[in-house]
Design an enzyme around this catalytic site. Structure first.
Site, PDB file in Angstrom:
ATOM      1  N   SER A   1      35.117  36.319 126.582  1.00 56.98           N
ATOM      2  CA  SER A   1      34.536  35.298 125.716  1.00 56.98           C
ATOM      3  C   SER A   1      33.984  34.112 126.497  1.00 56.98           C
ATOM      4  O   SER A   1      32.961  33.536 126.112  1.00 56.98           O
ATOM      5  CB  SER A   1      35.579  34.811 124.709  1.00 56.98           C
ATOM      6  OG  SER A   1      36.028  35.874 123.893  1.00 56.98           O
TER       7      SER A   1
ATOM      8  N   HIS B   1      35.890  29.116 125.929  1.00 61.40           N
ATOM      9  CA  HIS B   1      34.577  29.121 125.282  1.00 61.40           C
ATOM     10  C   HIS B   1      33.782  27.881 125.675  1.00 61.40           C
ATOM     11  O   HIS B   1      32.596  27.960 126.011  1.00 61.40           O
ATOM     12  CB  HIS B   1      34.734  29.163 123.760  1.00 61.40           C
ATOM     13  CG  HIS B   1      35.401  30.403 123.263  1.00 61.40           C
ATOM     14  ND1 HIS B   1      35.693  30.617 121.929  1.00 61.40           N
ATOM     15  CD2 HIS B   1      35.834  31.514 123.917  1.00 61.40           C
ATOM     16  CE1 HIS B   1      36.280  31.788 121.780  1.00 61.40           C
ATOM     17  NE2 HIS B   1      36.381  32.353 122.975  1.00 61.40           N
TER      18      HIS B   1
END
Length: 212
Positions: free
Chosen positions: A138, A193
């Site tokens: 991610s 992220h």
């Protein structure tokens, strides 16, 4: 005259290589979880050696020499199940292929690596040093998304158009992270992220695309 067909999305070999590496690893571990081969303990063992453990940067004793540095490269190829893998790989194929058309496969590999490292650094700085491993692509994926949004904003500005659509997309990503963080009871690595996205934005700000 009929309208010209939109260009097909070509997936470069470097993107397929990243997808295959992550997919084979997760299939091996999922098969072990289901007792199709090996042993369910394989996942915990692989996580122990390859996941991102923020405590290793805060005085923990590593499992093997060099683990605190090597985990920045390995954690992104491990996932928490097939659904986690599928979401990341689909996003990788889409954003990675679009960006590769502008920068080339080699540059995208550099972007992917820098975003994964950036995600790990942000996680190490912002997440508590607990016994929960961090895995998944991610961070690198959000690096690609950040690069795509930054590139889109630049194109809109060059055309004299508003960047509000890009800002709306950024807001949607932030909202999505908040919802997932709540749904997963705080188990979302939003720090990775954020770090990956910032790395992707910096990449586009510093590296000019080779194709218009």
């Amino acid at each position: 005259m009929p309208a010209p067909a939109p260009p097909r999305l070509r997936v470069p070999p470097v993107i397929w290589a990243l997808v295959i590496a992550s997919t084979l690893t997760e299939l091996l571990l999922t098969g072990a979880d289901l007792r199709l081969w090996g042993d369910p303990s394989w996942r915990l063992t692989v996580y122990q050696y390859g996941a991102f453990w923020s405590g290793l940067l805060h005085g923990w004793v590593p499992t093997y020499p060099g683990q605190p540095a090597l985990m920045f490269a390995t954690y992104g190829f491990l996932h928490g199940g097939l659904s986690h893998l599928a979401l990341n790989m689909v996003t990788l194929i889409v954003f990675g292929s679009i960006l590769a058309q502008r920068y080339g496969g080699g540059a995208i590999l550099v972007l992917y690596a820098l975003s994964q490292i950036g995600g790990g650094l942000a996680y190490a700085l912002l997440a508590p040093a607990d016994n929960v491993p961090m895995v998944g692509a991610s961070g690198a994926i959000f690096g690609l998304a950040g690069a795509f949004l930054m590139l889109s904003a630049r194109q809109l500005r060059l055309r004299g158009q508003s960047v509000i659509p890009v800002l709306k997309s950024v807001g949607a990503l932030v909202l999505l992270n908040l919802i997932l963080w709540w749904a997963m009871a705080g188990g979302l690595a939003w720090q990775a992220h954020l770090g990956g996205a910032l790395a992707g934005i910096a990449f586009v700000a510093l590296v000019a695309p080779r194709r218009a």
